[in-house]
Enzyme design. Structure first.
Site, short mmCIF file in Angstrom:
data_model
loop_
_atom_site.label_atom_id
_atom_site.label_comp_id
_atom_site.label_asym_id
_atom_site.label_seq_id
_atom_site.Cartn_x
_atom_site.Cartn_y
_atom_site.Cartn_z
N ARG A 15 16.76 -12.12 -57.34
CA ARG A 15 15.34 -11.86 -57.12
C ARG A 15 14.71 -12.99 -56.30
O ARG A 15 14.40 -12.84 -55.13
CB ARG A 15 14.61 -11.70 -58.46
CG ARG A 15 13.22 -11.05 -58.35
CD ARG A 15 12.12 -11.97 -57.90
NE ARG A 15 11.88 -13.09 -58.80
CZ ARG A 15 11.00 -14.05 -58.56
NH1 ARG A 15 10.28 -14.04 -57.43
NH2 ARG A 15 10.85 -15.05 -59.40
N ASP A 16 14.58 -14.14 -56.91
CA ASP A 16 13.92 -15.26 -56.24
C ASP A 16 14.69 -15.71 -55.01
O ASP A 16 14.10 -16.16 -54.02
CB ASP A 16 13.79 -16.41 -57.23
CG ASP A 16 12.70 -17.40 -56.84
OD1 ASP A 16 12.01 -17.16 -55.85
OD2 ASP A 16 12.56 -18.43 -57.53
N HIS A 208 11.72 -23.14 -65.08
CA HIS A 208 12.11 -22.72 -63.73
C HIS A 208 11.86 -23.90 -62.80
O HIS A 208 10.73 -24.35 -62.63
CB HIS A 208 11.27 -21.52 -63.29
CG HIS A 208 11.57 -21.05 -61.89
ND1 HIS A 208 12.27 -19.89 -61.66
CD2 HIS A 208 11.27 -21.57 -60.68
CE1 HIS A 208 12.39 -19.72 -60.34
NE2 HIS A 208 11.78 -20.74 -59.73
N HIS A 210 12.87 -26.21 -59.06
CA HIS A 210 13.41 -26.30 -57.71
C HIS A 210 13.97 -27.70 -57.50
O HIS A 210 13.61 -28.64 -58.21
CB HIS A 210 12.32 -26.00 -56.68
CG HIS A 210 11.92 -24.56 -56.60
ND1 HIS A 210 11.35 -24.00 -55.49
CD2 HIS A 210 12.03 -23.56 -57.50
CE1 HIS A 210 11.12 -22.72 -55.70
NE2 HIS A 210 11.51 -22.44 -56.92
N CYS A 241 9.93 -20.81 -52.54
CA CYS A 241 8.67 -20.09 -52.63
C CYS A 241 8.02 -20.00 -51.25
O CYS A 241 7.66 -21.03 -50.66
CB CYS A 241 7.72 -20.78 -53.61
SG CYS A 241 6.11 -19.96 -53.76
N ASN A 250 15.99 -23.00 -55.22
CA ASN A 250 16.02 -23.18 -56.66
C ASN A 250 17.12 -24.18 -57.02
O ASN A 250 18.05 -24.43 -56.24
CB ASN A 250 16.32 -21.84 -57.34
CG ASN A 250 15.22 -20.83 -57.13
OD1 ASN A 250 14.16 -20.93 -57.72
ND2 ASN A 250 15.47 -19.84 -56.28
#
Length: 302
Positions: A15-16, A208, A210, A241, A250
């Site tokens: 997803r991300d 979450h 990075h 992002c 990430n």
């Protein structure tokens, strides 16, 4: 630290990570990668998002993906931006949905084009629309730093978390280091403060992170020390992002798994199989990755 706790990886590359790639990837390739991630031992996978294909064309095949992976022995989650997205996810057989908003007003308006208050109202609508058997997770973005305003005040974060807990008292709450600018001390302290709020007693927690500033693994370990057991990572460090200028990928799944393994904490993930999937993800056209374990001699990583 409790010896009975085990870290759980929530793999977010599908997803991300995939949404950071502009050109749509073949659906069969995405399905195969999700299946391989679970086969490697990932207990949780964020398989995509039920958003408008006009907004994110990469996610236009979500119903097909959800149908193709629903048999997998893992917790499969999909991001939803609103009630319609939640309804589409449930109709596709998804058993867990994730709703995201930013603590920072500036980032929330850049990311989802609405105020924080409006997003919290949207969370209440999504929570009310979900069947009892569908789990809810809430990603609290910019819980440490905003790309536009800098450090986000702790009181502002705690107020947002309190609102989430009031709306969804049993949801999983993830504090998100959207820009990668957090440090281990802030991560530890903010989780401890959030988890101490009286209204959060029934909530569970995730982190979450990075690796933009090289703190991804250290920050995750600080969250673990604060009592967090679930961690978002992306194989090969894929992603970033688009509404956080300068934020790179990430935290790489293989990097954090290695750290836990070296500390004697079993994630249940087979490193050799994980690295094979990470290599496949790193080869995707248009992706930006950042992994340390993939660059060391393979026999040393395994």
């Amino acid at each position: 630290m409790s010896e009975t706790r085990r870290p759980r990886i929530c793999e977010v590359a599908p997803r991300d990570g995939f949404q950071s790639i502009a050109r749509p990837l073949p659906t069969d390739d995405k399905i195969a990668i999700i299946r391989d991630l679970v086969a490697a031992g990932c207990q949780r996978v964020e398989i995509g998002s039920f958003v408008s294909p006009k907004a994110i064309p990469q996610m236009g095949d979500m119903a097909q993906i959800a149908e193709a992976v629903r048999d997998l022995p893992a917790r499969l989650c999909a991001l939803v931006p609103n009630v319609r997205g939640a309804e589409n996810a449930v109709a596709a057989g998804v058993a867990e949905v994730c709703y995201v908003f930013s603590v920072s007003e500036a980032h929330n308006r850049n990311n989802v084009r609405q105020s924080v208050e409006h997003s919290l109202e949207g969370l209440a609508n999504v929570a009310a629309a979900l069947p009892e058997n569908v789990l809810l997770r809430v990603d609290v973005a910019t819980a440490f730093d905003c790309p536009f305003d800098g450090t986000v005040p702790l009181d502002q974060v705690l107020a947002a978390v309190a609102r989430v807990a009031d709306i969804a008292p049993e949801a999983e709450i993830a504090l998100c280091d959207t820009t990668g600018r957090a440090n281990p001390f802030a991560v530890r302290d903010r989780f401890r403060a959030a988890m101490a709020l009286p209204g959060t007693a029934r909530n569970t927690w995730a982190f979450h992170g990075h690796d933009t500033f090289g703190q991804g693994v250290a920050n995750a370990l600080a969250a673990w020390d604060a009592g967090v057991s679930d961690f978002d990572t992306a194989a090969a460090g894929l992603g970033g992002c688009p509404f956080a200028p300068g934020a790179t990928g990430n935290t790489a799944t293989e990097d954090l798994v290695f750290a836990f393994n070296e500390g004697g904490l079993d994630t249940g993930i087979d490193m050799e199989r994980l690295l094979a999937v990470a290599d496949r993800i790193a080869a995707l056209p248009g992706g930006v990755t950042g992994s340390h374990l993939r660059s060391v001699p393979r026999e040393r990583a395994i």
